[in-house]
Enzyme design. Structure first.
Site: not given
Length: 241
Positions: A99, A80, A169, A101
Site C-alpha cells: 500500500h 491500516e 488516498h 501513496h
C-alpha cells in the site's frame, strides 16, 4: 498455541522490500508492505508502525486476518493493517501486498481514470486498475482503512485485479510473491507517470489484453534480475539482529 516463526530469509526479504520501496520513492514515511507467513496458515508478516525506510528485522510482526498480533511485540501496529488482512482473506492467490501513496498515481485515483498498461513493463495492469470509493463503504472518513469492514470493502473493489486505486488516498497492489508485489508497486508509479505525460500528446495506444498478459508473463521471469539490482543499490544496510 504459539505460531511457528517465519523463515529468517522471508523476514530479511520483507525488510529489504520496505527499503527498496523507499529507495524508489514509492513510499516515504508512510506506506507498507506485507507477505504471507511461509508456514502458518492465516498469518501474514508486516512491520510495526515504522517508516518503511527504517524497517529492521526486529520490527517485523506476525498478524492474523483479524489484525491481531500473534507474535510477541510491544510496538504499535499500522492503523491500516486491515488492508493486508482482508485482501489475504479474500484472495488466496495473493502472497504479498503493498500500500502506497506514490504521487503520479493520485491523479488517476481522484478522477476515476483507470491505469492501463502503456508499455510492456506494466503488463500486469491488464485491462486496467480497479477503483475504491471509501464513501460508498464508510461515508465521510479520514480516508484510512482502519477497520476490518473497510478492509473487506477494499478487497471487494480490488476483485481479481492486481491494483486498486483509492480515491483521495493512494493505491494497493498485490502479487503472487513478495518480489512481484514490489515490482508491481514500482511500475504502477512508473506507468502512471508515463500515462500522465502521454495524455497531453494525443490518443494513447495501450497494450491490448493479450499483449498485456504476454508481457506480464515474460517480465515475471525477469524479476529476480531487478530484485538483485534493487538490493545492491541500497548499499550497506543495517537490517537489524
Amino acid at each position: 498455541m504459539p505460531i511457528q516463526p517465519p523463515a529468517p530469509d522471508l523476514v530479511d526479504r520483507l525488510v529489504y522490500a520496505n527499503r527498496i520501496l523507499y529507495d524508489h520513492g514509492v513510499v516515504d514515511g508512510l506506506g507498507h508492505a506485507s507477505v504471507r507467513h511461509d508456514s502458518a496458515s492465516g498469518v501474514f508478516l508486516l512491520s510495526c508502525n515504522r517508516a518503511p525506510g527504517m524497517v529492521r528485522r526486529q520490527d517485523i510482526v506476525c498478524y492474523d486476518y483479524d489484525g491481531n498480533a500473534v507474535s510477541e511485540t510491544s510496538e504499535r501496529p499500522y492503523l491500516e493493517r486491515f488492508i493486508h488482512a482482508e485482501i489475504y482473506r479474500a484472495r488466496p492467490d495473493v502472497v504479498a501486498v503493498v500500500h502506497s501513496h506514490s504521487p503520479s498515481v493520485i491523479p488517476f485515483a481522484i478522477t476515476q481514470n483507470p491505469l492501463r498498461p502503456v508499455f510492456h513493463m506494466s503488463g500486469f495492469l491488464g485491462t486496467g486498475s480497479a477503483h475504491f470509493e471509501i464513501r460508498e463503504a464508510g461515508g465521510n472518513t479520514d480516508m484510512l482503512i482502519r477497520s476490518p469492514y473497510l478492509g473487506e470493502a477494499l478487497a471487494r473493489s480490488l476483485g481479481s485485479h492486481s491494483c486498486v486505486l483509492m480515491r483521495g488516498h493512494g493505491s494497493t497492489v498485490v502479487g503472487n510473491s513478495l518480489e512481484q508485489a514490489i515490482y508491481r508497486a514500482i511500475y504502477t508509479e512508473v506507468n502512471a507517470k508515463l500515462q500522465l505525460a502521454a495524455q497531453g500528446l494525443g490518443e494513447i495506444s495501450f497494450l491490448n489484453e493479450e499483449e498485456a498478459q504476454l508481457s506480464s508473463d515474460m517480465n515475471d521471469g525477469q524479476i529476480p534480475r531487478s530484485w538483485s539490482l534493487w538490493v545492491k543499490r541500497l548499499g550497506e544496510v543495517d537490517i537489524g539482529n
